[in-house]
Design an enzyme around this catalytic site. Structure first.
Site, PDB file in Angstrom:
ATOM      1  N   CYS A   1      18.905  41.624  23.644  1.00 54.88           N
ATOM      2  CA  CYS A   1      19.201  41.480  22.853  1.00 54.88           C
ATOM      3  C   CYS A   1      20.684  42.052  22.225  1.00 54.88           C
ATOM      4  CB  CYS A   1      17.872  41.408  21.630  1.00 54.88           C
ATOM      5  SG  CYS A   1      17.638  42.947  21.289  1.00 54.88           S
TER       6      CYS A   1
ATOM      7  N   HIS B   1      11.962  47.527  23.372  1.00 51.11           N
ATOM      8  CA  HIS B   1      12.153  47.018  23.946  1.00 51.11           C
ATOM      9  C   HIS B   1      12.836  47.818  24.830  1.00 51.11           C
ATOM     10  CE1 HIS B   1      13.965  43.036  21.868  1.00 51.11           C
ATOM     11  NE2 HIS B   1      12.768  43.176  21.441  1.00 51.11           N
TER      12      HIS B   1
ATOM     13  N   GLU C   1      14.851  48.271  26.947  1.00 47.08           N
ATOM     14  CA  GLU C   1      16.568  49.254  26.676  1.00 47.08           C
ATOM     15  C   GLU C   1      15.771  50.475  26.026  1.00 47.08           C
ATOM     16  OE1 GLU C   1      17.369  44.564  28.089  1.00 47.08           O
ATOM     17  OE2 GLU C   1      16.122  45.835  26.224  1.00 47.08           O
TER      18      GLU C   1
ATOM     19  N   CYS D   1      19.942  46.037  21.418  1.00 42.74           N
ATOM     20  CA  CYS D   1      19.420  46.991  22.784  1.00 42.74           C
ATOM     21  C   CYS D   1      20.978  47.140  23.292  1.00 42.74           C
ATOM     22  CB  CYS D   1      18.551  46.190  23.694  1.00 42.74           C
ATOM     23  SG  CYS D   1      16.875  46.393  23.325  1.00 42.74           S
TER      24      CYS D   1
END
Length: 164
Positions: free
Chosen positions: A118, A90, A92, A121
């Site tokens: 999410c 992801h 992040e 993260c």
């Protein structure tokens, strides 16, 4: 009219998202301190790996099982186009990983992301010492935002304008 810091930083996040290598969704993030960019990240496969490609494997056949609406069509929930990506890192995560790899502290930083994080993260954001998150699109699962708020990380949905 001069753009706000949030407007400029969200524009950086949108630009980072263009580099995304996952065919399902492009997400971008930028970590900053006092309005200055520290690192950027986008979602995609781990470095050196082939980009992930998500294609329809059910042929939009309507089977005798639950169906999922995706991009205006009905799919089998196990369809390669609908199933969650198992490879992508992801945006992040990539921000935090790049900062760690290069010795850049994110303690007291902010992160601007095209999408809300999410749960995984959100945990990284908390442990990296990031104090504020600004996101544009709300992810359908909001547990990450709940965790951030519980941990005292300021969160807000971007309400500014798009530049350029």
């Amino acid at each position: 009219m001069r753009p706000t810091r949030d407007e400029v930083l969200m524009q950086f996040a949108r630009v980072a998202a263009v580099r995304g290598t996952c065919s399902k969704l492009h997400v971008g993030a930028v970590a900053s301190r006092e309005g200055r960019v520290l690192v950027t990240g986008y979602n995609g496969t781990p470095a050196g790996m082939d980009h992930c490609q998500h294609v329809c494997t059910c042929g939009n056949r309507h089977m005798d099982m639950p169906q999922v609406q995706y991009r205006g069509r009905v799919h089998d929930p196990r369809c390669g186009l609908v199933a969650p990506c198992e490879v992508t890192v992801h945006a992040e995560e990539n921000c935090v990983a790049y900062a760690a790899r290069h010795g850049i502290s994110l303690l007291g930083a902010e992160i601007h992301s095209t999408d809300s994080p999410c749960l995984f993260c959100a945990r990284l954001i908390i442990n990296a010492g990031i104090v504020r998150l600004v996101f544009e699109r709300l992810y359908r699962i909001t547990e990450g935002l709940t965790l951030l708020e519980t941990a005292g990380v300021q969160t807000e949905q971007f309400a500014g304008r798009t530049l350029v």
